[in-house]
Design an enzyme around this catalytic site. Structure first.
Site, PDB file in Angstrom:
ATOM      1  N   LEU A 102      18.855 -34.704  19.144  1.00  0.00           N
ATOM      2  CA  LEU A 102      17.898 -34.743  20.261  1.00  0.00           C
ATOM      3  C   LEU A 102      18.560 -35.288  21.513  1.00  0.00           C
TER       4      LEU A 102
ATOM      5  N   ASP B 274      23.329 -37.418  14.456  1.00  0.00           N
ATOM      6  CA  ASP B 274      24.457 -36.879  15.221  1.00  0.00           C
ATOM      7  C   ASP B 274      25.423 -36.224  14.227  1.00  0.00           C
ATOM      8  N   ILE B 275      25.794 -34.975  14.466  1.00  0.00           N
ATOM      9  CA  ILE B 275      26.709 -34.317  13.512  1.00  0.00           C
ATOM     10  C   ILE B 275      28.089 -34.984  13.505  1.00  0.00           C
TER      11      ILE B 275
ATOM     12  N   ALA C  74      24.622 -26.844  16.563  1.00  0.00           N
ATOM     13  CA  ALA C  74      24.659 -28.070  17.370  1.00  0.00           C
ATOM     14  C   ALA C  74      25.865 -28.052  18.285  1.00  0.00           C
ATOM     15  N   ALA C  75      25.621 -28.224  19.556  1.00  0.00           N
ATOM     16  CA  ALA C  75      26.713 -28.204  20.527  1.00  0.00           C
ATOM     17  C   ALA C  75      26.209 -28.687  21.872  1.00  0.00           C
TER      18      ALA C  75
ATOM     19  N   THR D  77      30.782 -18.323  20.698  1.00  0.00           N
ATOM     20  CA  THR D  77      30.405 -17.640  21.941  1.00  0.00           C
ATOM     21  C   THR D  77      31.486 -16.667  22.405  1.00  0.00           C
ATOM     22  N   ASP D  78      31.079 -15.671  23.150  1.00  0.00           N
ATOM     23  CA  ASP D  78      32.049 -14.731  23.731  1.00  0.00           C
ATOM     24  C   ASP D  78      32.935 -15.410  24.778  1.00  0.00           C
ATOM     25  N   GLU D  79      32.510 -16.598  25.246  1.00  0.00           N
ATOM     26  CA  GLU D  79      33.286 -17.266  26.301  1.00  0.00           C
ATOM     27  C   GLU D  79      34.661 -17.698  25.820  1.00  0.00           C
TER      28      GLU D  79
ATOM     29  N   TYR E   5      33.891 -26.310  28.210  1.00  0.00           N
ATOM     30  CA  TYR E   5      32.940 -25.876  27.168  1.00  0.00           C
ATOM     31  C   TYR E   5      33.577 -24.818  26.274  1.00  0.00           C
TER      32      TYR E   5
ATOM     33  N   LYS F  96      34.703 -24.806  22.236  1.00  0.00           N
ATOM     34  CA  LYS F  96      34.174 -23.851  21.247  1.00  0.00           C
ATOM     35  C   LYS F  96      35.330 -23.106  20.570  1.00  0.00           C
TER      36      LYS F  96
ATOM     37  N   ASN G 206      22.417 -15.281  25.558  1.00  0.00           N
ATOM     38  CA  ASN G 206      21.085 -15.123  24.971  1.00  0.00           C
ATOM     39  C   ASN G 206      20.008 -15.457  25.987  1.00  0.00           C
TER      40      ASN G 206
ATOM     41  N   GLY H 230      36.179 -22.131  38.435  1.00  0.00           N
ATOM     42  CA  GLY H 230      36.741 -21.339  37.329  1.00  0.00           C
ATOM     43  C   GLY H 230      35.785 -20.276  36.810  1.00  0.00           C
ATOM     44  N   HIS H 231      34.808 -19.902  37.612  1.00  0.00           N
ATOM     45  CA  HIS H 231      33.705 -19.011  37.205  1.00  0.00           C
ATOM     46  C   HIS H 231      34.196 -17.701  36.558  1.00  0.00           C
TER      47      HIS H 231
HETATM   48  P1  NAD Z   1      21.118 -25.877  23.409  1.00  0.00           P
HETATM   49  O1  NAD Z   1      21.891 -26.744  24.346  1.00  0.00           O
HETATM   50  O2  NAD Z   1      19.802 -25.330  23.820  1.00  0.00           O
HETATM   51  O3  NAD Z   1      20.883 -26.662  22.037  1.00  0.00           O
HETATM   52  C1  NAD Z   1      21.841 -27.471  21.435  1.00  0.00           C
HETATM   53  C2  NAD Z   1      21.154 -28.392  20.426  1.00  0.00           C
HETATM   54  O4  NAD Z   1      22.166 -29.172  19.771  1.00  0.00           O
HETATM   55  C3  NAD Z   1      20.176 -29.374  21.053  1.00  0.00           C
HETATM   56  O5  NAD Z   1      18.983 -29.406  20.314  1.00  0.00           O
HETATM   57  C4  NAD Z   1      20.904 -30.718  20.969  1.00  0.00           C
HETATM   58  O6  NAD Z   1      20.027 -31.823  20.836  1.00  0.00           O
HETATM   59  C5  NAD Z   1      21.740 -30.519  19.715  1.00  0.00           C
HETATM   60  N1  NAD Z   1      22.931 -31.390  19.692  1.00  0.00           N
HETATM   61  C6  NAD Z   1      23.814 -31.578  20.699  1.00  0.00           C
HETATM   62  N2  NAD Z   1      24.751 -32.464  20.317  1.00  0.00           N
HETATM   63  C7  NAD Z   1      24.470 -32.816  19.032  1.00  0.00           C
HETATM   64  C8  NAD Z   1      25.073 -33.676  18.094  1.00  0.00           C
HETATM   65  N3  NAD Z   1      26.179 -34.369  18.397  1.00  0.00           N
HETATM   66  N4  NAD Z   1      24.519 -33.787  16.865  1.00  0.00           N
HETATM   67  C9  NAD Z   1      23.392 -33.109  16.551  1.00  0.00           C
HETATM   68  N5  NAD Z   1      22.758 -32.281  17.410  1.00  0.00           N
HETATM   69  C10 NAD Z   1      23.285 -32.135  18.635  1.00  0.00           C
HETATM   70  O7  NAD Z   1      22.128 -24.707  23.005  1.00  0.00           O
HETATM   71  P2  NAD Z   1      21.836 -23.181  22.616  1.00  0.00           P
HETATM   72  O8  NAD Z   1      21.838 -22.360  23.834  1.00  0.00           O
HETATM   73  O9  NAD Z   1      20.693 -23.134  21.678  1.00  0.00           O
HETATM   74  O10 NAD Z   1      23.185 -22.850  21.823  1.00  0.00           O
HETATM   75  C11 NAD Z   1      23.269 -23.049  20.414  1.00  0.00           C
HETATM   76  C12 NAD Z   1      24.655 -22.637  19.955  1.00  0.00           C
HETATM   77  O11 NAD Z   1      24.893 -21.276  20.268  1.00  0.00           O
HETATM   78  C13 NAD Z   1      25.785 -23.411  20.621  1.00  0.00           C
HETATM   79  O12 NAD Z   1      26.767 -23.693  19.647  1.00  0.00           O
HETATM   80  C14 NAD Z   1      26.336 -22.477  21.680  1.00  0.00           C
HETATM   81  O13 NAD Z   1      27.696 -22.708  21.901  1.00  0.00           O
HETATM   82  C15 NAD Z   1      26.093 -21.125  21.020  1.00  0.00           C
HETATM   83  N6  NAD Z   1      25.888 -19.978  21.935  1.00  0.00           N
HETATM   84  C16 NAD Z   1      24.936 -20.026  22.907  1.00  0.00           C
HETATM   85  C17 NAD Z   1      24.711 -18.897  23.709  1.00  0.00           C
HETATM   86  C18 NAD Z   1      23.659 -18.890  24.794  1.00  0.00           C
HETATM   87  O14 NAD Z   1      23.558 -17.916  25.546  1.00  0.00           O
HETATM   88  N7  NAD Z   1      22.812 -19.901  24.913  1.00  0.00           N
HETATM   89  C19 NAD Z   1      25.482 -17.748  23.530  1.00  0.00           C
HETATM   90  C20 NAD Z   1      26.458 -17.742  22.520  1.00  0.00           C
HETATM   91  C21 NAD Z   1      26.637 -18.867  21.727  1.00  0.00           C
HETATM   92  O1  TDX Z   2      21.952 -21.759  38.915  1.00  0.00           O
HETATM   93  C1  TDX Z   2      22.707 -20.901  38.448  1.00  0.00           C
HETATM   94  N1  TDX Z   2      23.154 -19.892  39.267  1.00  0.00           N
HETATM   95  C2  TDX Z   2      24.029 -18.926  38.860  1.00  0.00           C
HETATM   96  O2  TDX Z   2      24.415 -18.047  39.642  1.00  0.00           O
HETATM   97  C3  TDX Z   2      23.154 -20.900  37.077  1.00  0.00           C
HETATM   98  C4  TDX Z   2      22.686 -21.956  36.133  1.00  0.00           C
HETATM   99  C5  TDX Z   2      24.020 -19.916  36.673  1.00  0.00           C
HETATM  100  N2  TDX Z   2      24.464 -18.958  37.529  1.00  0.00           N
HETATM  101  C6  TDX Z   2      25.397 -17.910  37.048  1.00  0.00           C
HETATM  102  C7  TDX Z   2      26.629 -18.425  36.325  1.00  0.00           C
HETATM  103  C8  TDX Z   2      26.897 -17.336  35.319  1.00  0.00           C
HETATM  104  O3  TDX Z   2      27.665 -16.314  35.910  1.00  0.00           O
HETATM  105  O4  TDX Z   2      24.691 -17.149  36.071  1.00  0.00           O
HETATM  106  C9  TDX Z   2      25.523 -16.788  34.980  1.00  0.00           C
HETATM  107  C10 TDX Z   2      24.925 -17.350  33.690  1.00  0.00           C
HETATM  108  O5  TDX Z   2      25.053 -18.748  33.750  1.00  0.00           O
HETATM  109  P1  TDX Z   2      24.591 -19.705  32.544  1.00  0.00           P
HETATM  110  O6  TDX Z   2      23.156 -19.459  32.238  1.00  0.00           O
HETATM  111  O7  TDX Z   2      25.024 -21.095  32.880  1.00  0.00           O
HETATM  112  O8  TDX Z   2      25.408 -19.086  31.322  1.00  0.00           O
HETATM  113  P2  TDX Z   2      26.966 -18.855  31.052  1.00  0.00           P
HETATM  114  O9  TDX Z   2      27.815 -19.745  31.868  1.00  0.00           O
HETATM  115  O10 TDX Z   2      27.218 -17.380  31.140  1.00  0.00           O
HETATM  116  O11 TDX Z   2      27.050 -19.360  29.518  1.00  0.00           O
HETATM  117  C11 TDX Z   2      26.017 -18.985  28.579  1.00  0.00           C
HETATM  118  O12 TDX Z   2      26.434 -17.932  27.755  1.00  0.00           O
HETATM  119  C12 TDX Z   2      27.390 -18.206  26.777  1.00  0.00           C
HETATM  120  C13 TDX Z   2      25.568 -20.169  27.732  1.00  0.00           C
HETATM  121  O13 TDX Z   2      25.180 -21.235  28.566  1.00  0.00           O
HETATM  122  C14 TDX Z   2      26.649 -20.599  26.781  1.00  0.00           C
HETATM  123  O14 TDX Z   2      26.172 -21.638  25.929  1.00  0.00           O
HETATM  124  C15 TDX Z   2      27.036 -19.427  25.957  1.00  0.00           C
HETATM  125  O15 TDX Z   2      28.118 -19.760  25.131  1.00  0.00           O
END
Ligand code: NAD
Ligand code: TDX
Length: 343
Positions: free
Chosen positions: A35, A59-60, A82-83, A125-127, A153, A157, A183, A278-279
């Site tokens: 949390l 905490d993991i 968790a991340a 992640t694809d990143e 980040y 990963k 997502n 680094g965008h």
């Molecule tokens: P999020 O930030 O919404 O959720 C992360 C969760 O992990 C939170 O509930 C947080 O409390 C928990 N957490 C953080 N540190 C922790 C710790 N030390 N121990 C236990 N719990 C902990 O993230 P998300 O967008 O749901 O992403 C989930 C996973 O998917 C991540 O590993 C992320 O790298 C990966 N991912 C996300 C996206 C995306 O677009 N959001 C895309 C590809 C991969």
């Molecule tokens: O305020 C903003 N304005 C803006 O132009 C924000 C928050 C983002 N952006 C741009 C940056 C990126 O090009 O939008 C794009 C998406 O940004 P984010 O939502 O921060 O995502 P991104 O950096 O692409 O990373 C996401 O996808 C891969 C997730 O946050 C990661 O957890 C996942 O691994």
């Protein structure tokens, strides 16, 4: 079967455990989450207290805690969501990303070794592949694309991915890794592009687009990601990496305009602001391996997914209003307060 979901109070983890409880009603689901600012227990309100579901705040990175949990629960499957997940936060302060994303994954892997967990899945992640040039729309990331992370980040990963695969080879841990594109959907924290733009637009606040707005992301509805992980757990081969993609590339500016249109808000709210350091220019995933070997396909079109998502944020205002009125306000001021509007 007992499924341990880490990070289940966050965006994708929560959607995954809702999906799993519905798709596999006989299974026990245990959620462990620290949390952090991104974890929200109210997200889990619908399942808390339900038989077959257990929530543990931990905490993991805490090896003792993880060992106790594994001893008690003896999970059949561990899915690690968790991340620390936000690129901008990693630029501001990388350390916690290394701690949770690398050391936390290591602690889970060691617990799996000790308790001989039959299956571990790492949600990546694809990143980790870096980015693609804008002028080469023919290029996409495959599982063979070299790792070339751009942000702290994505570097954290990538390190975790390598560790998982090393444990698989060295210790025979039955593990898989999935690398997914961006997502979107319900319960996404409003620091990320889509929910941030929806929340700002609903409050008639400026919509901060980084740089030129021409950066491209490949969008996947969260439920399709959850189903892909299920398919990998059922039919994936340990030691393998699977790309997951939405096959829906969009320039950020087009996406923000689309959100304005969906909400009936004027595009004059759009404000170009200083670029992210680094965008990454473009992400595009080739998920042919997952489609051909395991038969997965995305099912929700972007049109349908974005409509559902916008509706969800309209119908669940209290969920995100509570966040944007709390400590997140300080984050927003820090990240966007000094960012000069460029237009
Ligand atoms: P999020 O930030 O919404 O959720 C992360 C969760 O992990 C939170 O509930 C947080 O409390 C928990 N957490 C953080 N540190 C922790 C710790 N030390 N121990 C236990 N719990 C902990 O993230 P998300 O967008 O749901 O992403 C989930 C996973 O998917 C991540 O590993 C992320 O790298 C990966 N991912 C996300 C996206 C995306 O677009 N959001 C895309 C590809 C991969
Ligand atoms: O305020 C903003 N304005 C803006 O132009 C924000 C928050 C983002 N952006 C741009 C940056 C990126 O090009 O939008 C794009 C998406 O940004 P984010 O939502 O921060 O995502 P991104 O950096 O692409 O990373 C996401 O996808 C891969 C997730 O946050 C990661 O957890 C996942 O691994």
């Amino acid at each position: 079967m007992t499924v341990l979901v880490t990070g289940g109070a966050g965006f994708i983890g929560a959607n995954f455990l809702f999906y799993w409880l519905k798709a596999h009603p006989g299974d026990r689901v245990v959620c462990v989450d620290r949390l952090t600012y991104a974890g929200n227990l109210s997200t889990l309100a619908a399942v808390l207290g339900r038989p077959g579901f257990r929530f543990i705040r931990a905490d993991i990175c805490c090896r003792e805690g993880m060992e106790r949990l594994f001893r008690e629960e003896r999970p059949d499957v561990v899915v690690n969501f968790a991340a620390e997940s936000h690129v901008d936060r990693s630029i501001d302060g990388p350390e916690v990303f290394l701690q949770t994303n690398v050391m936390g994954t290591a602690a889970l892997l060691d617990a799996c070794r000790k308790y001989e967990t039959p299956r571990f899945h790492q949600v990546s992640t694809d990143e980790v592949y870096g980015d693609l040039p804008l002028e080469r729309p023919d290029l996409r990331f495959t599982e063979e694309t070299p790792l070339q992370a751009s942000s702290p980040y994505s570097a954290s990963k990538a390190a975790a991915d390598l560790l998982v695969l090393a444990y698989c080879r060295t210790y025979g841990l039955p593990a898989t890794v999935s690398r997914c594109s961006n997502n979107y959907g319900p319960f996404q924290f409003p620091e990320k592009l889509i929910p941030l733009m929806i929340a700002n637009a609903l409050q008639d606040k400026p919509l901060p687009v980084y740089g030129t707005g021409r950066n491209v992301r490949d969008w996947l509805y969260v439920e399709d990601h959850c189903r892909a992980i299920d398919v990998i757990l059922q039919r994936g081969r340990p030691g393998e990496v699977y790309n997951i993609g939405g096959n829906h590339e969009m320039e950020n500016i087009a996406l923000v305009r689309r959100i304005c249109q969906e909400l009936g808000k004027p595009e004059s709210l759009i404000a170009y602001v200083a670029d992210r350091k680094g965008h990454d220019l473009r992400y595009a995933i080739d998920s042919g391996k997952l489609q051909q070997e395991l038969g997965w396909q995305p099912e929700t079109s972007f049109e349908e997914g974005i409509r559902r998502t916008v509706r969800w944020y309209l119908e669940n205002r209290s969920w995100w209003e509570e966040i944007v009125s709390g400590e997140y306000r300080d984050y927003y001021q820090k990240m966007y307060g000094d960012r000069q509007a460029l237009s």
